[in-house]
Design a protein around this motif. Structure first.
Motif, PDB file in Angstrom:
ATOM      1  N   GLN A  29      14.027 -19.992   5.152  1.00 12.94           N
ATOM      2  CA  GLN A  29      12.591 -20.099   4.923  1.00 12.94           C
ATOM      3  C   GLN A  29      11.902 -18.741   4.995  1.00 12.94           C
ATOM      4  N   LEU A  30      12.235 -17.947   6.004  1.00 12.64           N
ATOM      5  CA  LEU A  30      11.463 -16.740   6.263  1.00 12.64           C
ATOM      6  C   LEU A  30      11.950 -15.506   5.506  1.00 12.64           C
ATOM      7  N   THR A  31      13.210 -15.462   5.110  1.00 10.97           N
ATOM      8  CA  THR A  31      13.671 -14.321   4.313  1.00 10.97           C
ATOM      9  C   THR A  31      12.933 -14.233   2.982  1.00 10.97           C
ATOM     10  N   PRO A  32      12.791 -15.329   2.242  1.00 12.18           N
ATOM     11  CA  PRO A  32      11.957 -15.256   1.035  1.00 12.18           C
ATOM     12  C   PRO A  32      10.492 -14.940   1.336  1.00 12.18           C
ATOM     13  N   VAL A  33       9.955 -15.530   2.409  1.00 12.35           N
ATOM     14  CA  VAL A  33       8.545 -15.286   2.743  1.00 12.35           C
ATOM     15  C   VAL A  33       8.305 -13.814   3.052  1.00 12.35           C
ATOM     16  N   GLN A  34       9.199 -13.210   3.828  1.00 13.38           N
ATOM     17  CA  GLN A  34       9.010 -11.831   4.262  1.00 13.38           C
ATOM     18  C   GLN A  34       9.369 -10.816   3.183  1.00 13.38           C
ATOM     19  N   LEU A  35      10.390 -11.103   2.362  1.00 12.67           N
ATOM     20  CA  LEU A  35      10.925 -10.070   1.484  1.00 12.67           C
ATOM     21  C   LEU A  35      11.087 -10.496   0.033  1.00 12.67           C
ATOM     22  N   LEU A  36      11.759 -11.604  -0.212  1.00 11.70           N
ATOM     23  CA  LEU A  36      12.154 -11.927  -1.584  1.00 11.70           C
ATOM     24  C   LEU A  36      10.985 -12.336  -2.470  1.00 11.70           C
ATOM     25  N   LEU A  37      10.129 -13.227  -1.979  1.00  4.72           N
ATOM     26  CA  LEU A  37       8.987 -13.642  -2.798  1.00  4.72           C
ATOM     27  C   LEU A  37       8.017 -12.489  -3.077  1.00  4.72           C
ATOM     28  N   PRO A  38       7.647 -11.680  -2.055  1.00  2.94           N
ATOM     29  CA  PRO A  38       6.807 -10.517  -2.383  1.00  2.94           C
ATOM     30  C   PRO A  38       7.455  -9.581  -3.393  1.00  2.94           C
ATOM     31  N   THR A  39       8.776  -9.401  -3.315  1.00  2.09           N
ATOM     32  CA  THR A  39       9.472  -8.544  -4.273  1.00  2.09           C
ATOM     33  C   THR A  39       9.419  -9.144  -5.671  1.00  2.09           C
ATOM     34  N   GLN A  40       9.646 -10.466  -5.790  1.00  2.00           N
ATOM     35  CA  GLN A  40       9.598 -11.123  -7.092  1.00  2.00           C
ATOM     36  C   GLN A  40       8.213 -11.065  -7.715  1.00  2.00           C
ATOM     37  N   LEU A  41       7.182 -11.183  -6.891  1.00  2.00           N
ATOM     38  CA  LEU A  41       5.824 -11.336  -7.402  1.00  2.00           C
ATOM     39  C   LEU A  41       5.007 -10.047  -7.315  1.00  2.00           C
ATOM     40  N   ASP A  42       5.627  -8.955  -6.893  1.00  2.00           N
ATOM     41  CA  ASP A  42       4.922  -7.676  -6.808  1.00  2.00           C
ATOM     42  C   ASP A  42       4.490  -7.213  -8.204  1.00  2.00           C
ATOM     43  N   THR A  43       3.305  -6.634  -8.294  1.00  2.00           N
ATOM     44  CA  THR A  43       2.767  -6.197  -9.597  1.00  2.00           C
ATOM     45  C   THR A  43       2.237  -4.766  -9.508  1.00  2.00           C
ATOM     46  N   PRO A  44       3.088  -3.794  -9.261  1.00  2.00           N
ATOM     47  CA  PRO A  44       2.595  -2.414  -9.140  1.00  2.00           C
ATOM     48  C   PRO A  44       2.035  -1.859 -10.433  1.00  2.00           C
ATOM     49  N   ASP A  45       2.465  -2.395 -11.578  1.00  2.00           N
ATOM     50  CA  ASP A  45       2.010  -1.879 -12.866  1.00  2.00           C
ATOM     51  C   ASP A  45       0.996  -2.787 -13.538  1.00  2.00           C
ATOM     52  N   ASP A  46       0.548  -3.834 -12.833  1.00  2.00           N
ATOM     53  CA  ASP A  46      -0.420  -4.754 -13.412  1.00  2.00           C
ATOM     54  C   ASP A  46      -1.774  -4.070 -13.587  1.00  2.00           C
ATOM     55  N   ALA A  47      -2.548  -4.572 -14.549  1.00  2.00           N
ATOM     56  CA  ALA A  47      -3.864  -3.968 -14.818  1.00  2.00           C
ATOM     57  C   ALA A  47      -4.776  -4.053 -13.593  1.00  2.00           C
ATOM     58  N   ASN A  48      -4.592  -5.092 -12.798  1.00  2.00           N
ATOM     59  CA  ASN A  48      -5.420  -5.255 -11.596  1.00  2.00           C
ATOM     60  C   ASN A  48      -4.772  -4.634 -10.358  1.00  2.00           C
ATOM     61  N   GLY A  49      -3.634  -3.974 -10.528  1.00  2.00           N
ATOM     62  CA  GLY A  49      -2.991  -3.299  -9.411  1.00  2.00           C
ATOM     63  C   GLY A  49      -2.203  -4.244  -8.526  1.00  2.00           C
ATOM     64  N   TRP A  50      -1.771  -3.724  -7.375  1.00  2.00           N
ATOM     65  CA  TRP A  50      -0.894  -4.459  -6.475  1.00  2.00           C
ATOM     66  C   TRP A  50      -1.537  -5.685  -5.860  1.00  2.00           C
ATOM     67  N   ILE A  51      -2.871  -5.771  -5.830  1.00  2.00           N
ATOM     68  CA  ILE A  51      -3.541  -6.924  -5.224  1.00  2.00           C
ATOM     69  C   ILE A  51      -3.204  -8.213  -5.975  1.00  2.00           C
ATOM     70  N   SER A  52      -2.946  -8.118  -7.280  1.00  2.00           N
ATOM     71  CA  SER A  52      -2.549  -9.316  -8.037  1.00  2.00           C
ATOM     72  C   SER A  52      -1.268  -9.918  -7.481  1.00  2.00           C
ATOM     73  N   GLY A  53      -0.320  -9.074  -7.099  1.00  2.00           N
ATOM     74  CA  GLY A  53       0.920  -9.567  -6.510  1.00  2.00           C
ATOM     75  C   GLY A  53       0.687 -10.222  -5.168  1.00  2.00           C
ATOM     76  N   VAL A  54      -0.217  -9.666  -4.371  1.00  2.00           N
ATOM     77  CA  VAL A  54      -0.549 -10.257  -3.077  1.00  2.00           C
ATOM     78  C   VAL A  54      -1.136 -11.650  -3.270  1.00  2.00           C
ATOM     79  N   VAL A  55      -2.062 -11.773  -4.230  1.00  2.00           N
ATOM     80  CA  VAL A  55      -2.704 -13.066  -4.490  1.00  2.00           C
ATOM     81  C   VAL A  55      -1.683 -14.084  -4.984  1.00  2.00           C
ATOM     82  N   SER A  56      -0.818 -13.685  -5.917  1.00  2.00           N
ATOM     83  CA  SER A  56       0.202 -14.605  -6.431  1.00  2.00           C
ATOM     84  C   SER A  56       1.128 -15.082  -5.310  1.00  2.00           C
ATOM     85  N   THR A  57       1.518 -14.162  -4.444  1.00  2.00           N
ATOM     86  CA  THR A  57       2.385 -14.529  -3.322  1.00  2.00           C
ATOM     87  C   THR A  57       1.682 -15.527  -2.408  1.00  2.00           C
TER      88      THR A  57
END
Length: 412
Positions: A29-57
């Motif tokens: 449960q917690l390995t995806p929550v802490q690491l894998l899901l944020p990595t999958q949903l990270d958006t460093p190159d998104d037009a709205n920046g990294w906050i979009s990845g935080v919101v999606s997560t």
């Protein structure tokens, strides 16, 4: 509350197998929550920046949490009424184990917030079902004087599970898809062994009648209601300080590529103090019978950790906060779970009511990122996230203190 008849203490082998089962649950449960899901949903190159990845997560975890809060108590109520040659809890523990395992494998190959969210919701449902079955075994089989010990095993397994999962992914440099396959295999093997080997004695003859339509009745019980509400709020406060930690290291402290390695270091510190606090508080509560006030005080220690990060955001302070958070949360989850088993309002519906207890913690951990994402987006940074965690931790501690401690017979 009705106090149960005296029960024979379980063996060390029972405790070891119970701990292994919870280690598997928390790891997947917690390995995806802490690491894998944020990595999958990270958006460093998104037009709205990294906050979009935080919101999606946050949204993905929040939706999964809502599914779990429905599945856990429902599965618990159904297991209370299950009468099969396989037992009451065992069929549900096996079903939850394999639902989680299959959905973990699917999540590893999913892409985009919708697909990842759908498969992760399946994982959350499976975890909620197996957790409800296993938690019920504490009240089914253990005398009051062993419940703190069992709760400490479940709580410390949470911290150890994080380091086992994240450490394996980081040290072995596993890709996201392989990581999910490893996690799915882990829960499939360990969960199945625990479900098949742990005893599953028949429940009281009145269980079928007592389990009908009593969820609202249990929640209306004054002490049980305060306890479960406080547990939910404290877990949201904890999640605000932990589940977005990778993003905090990456963008709040500008650690960039070093963030994953430093996340593992922070988790190790957190884990050491969770284990110490879990076993220490469990041992003490079993011998004194005092659970309510230690649970409330531990929530205040968690609040202090969040306050430090809100006002002194640095890598050094992150390690100090990790230690305090480990002490506070480890003690809270241990004494809080033992308190919950003492406060169960319906002797014939242990799994149903403990399903509510388990899901209140899981829901808090999964709603936290959703609320946290909104706070990060609103502030454009992380100070409001940690301040919110501190406020909720204090509030949850006060709510827990509102529950009256039951008088139970202590075994020598």
């Amino acid at each position: 509350m009705t106090i149960t008849e005296a029960r024979t203490p379980v063996t060390r082998g029972w405790m070891v197998l119970f701990a292994i089962a919870w280690l598997a649950i928390w790891t997947v449960q917690l390995t995806p929550v802490q690491l894998l899901l944020p990595t999958q949903l990270d958006t460093p190159d998104d037009a709205n920046g990294w906050i979009s990845g935080v919101v999606s997560t946050g949204v993905v975890l929040g939706v999964g949490g809502l599914a779990g809060v429905i599945a856990g108590p429902l599965a618990g109520a159904m297991s209370d009424r299950t009468r099969s040659r396989w037992g009451r809890r065992r069929p549900w523990a096996l079903a939850g184990t394999w639902i989680a395992a299959v959905c973990l494998a699917v999540t590893g190959f999913a892409s985009g917030p919708i697909a990842v969210g759908a498969s992760w919701t399946g994982v959350s449902i499976g975890i909620a079902v197996v957790s409800a079955a296993l938690t019920a075994m504490i009240a089914d089989q253990l005398p009051e004087a062993q419940r703190g010990t069992a709760a400490s095993l479940a709580s410390s397994a949470q911290a150890v599970g994080i380091i086992v999962g994240v450490g394996t992914v980081v040290v072995l440099a596993l890709t996201v898809d392989v990581s999910y396959l490893v996690l799915g295999g882990f829960i499939a093997v360990m969960g199945t062994i625990a479900a098949l080997v742990l005893p599953d004695p028949p429940g009281p003859a009145a269980a079928t009648r007592g389990a009908d339509g009593g969820v609202l009745r249990s929640l209306r019980d004054r002490d049980f209601g305060w306890m479960i509400s406080g547990r939910l709020v404290v877990n949201i406060g904890n999640a605000l300080g932990t589940t977005l930690l990778l993003f905090f290291l990456m963008y709040g402290l500008d650690q960039g590529a070093a963030a994953e390695d430093n996340l593992l270091i922070a988790i190790v510190v957190y884990t050491v103090f969770v284990v110490i606090a879990s076993f220490g508080s469990g041992w003490w509560s079993d011998r004194t019978g005092k659970r309510r006030m230690p649970t409330a005080v531990s929530a205040m220690i968690q609040a202090l950790a969040s306050l430090l990060l809100a006002f002194v955001p640095s890598w050094e302070m992150t390690l100090v906060a990790a230690a305090l958070l480990g002490i506070g949360y480890g003690a809270f989850m241990t004494t809080g779970l033992a308190l919950a088993t003492d406060l169960l309002p319906d002797e014939t519906a242990h799994a149903r009511d403990l399903g509510l207890v388990t899901v209140s913690a899981a829901l808090g951990q999964l709603l936290g990122p959703l609320i946290g994402a909104a706070l990060v987006a609103a502030a454009g940074g992380f100070w409001l996230l940690f301040l919110g965690g501190a406020i909720l931790s204090v509030l949850g501690g006060l709510m827990t203190a509102g529950a009256r401690e039951p008088h139970v017979a202590r075994t020598p």
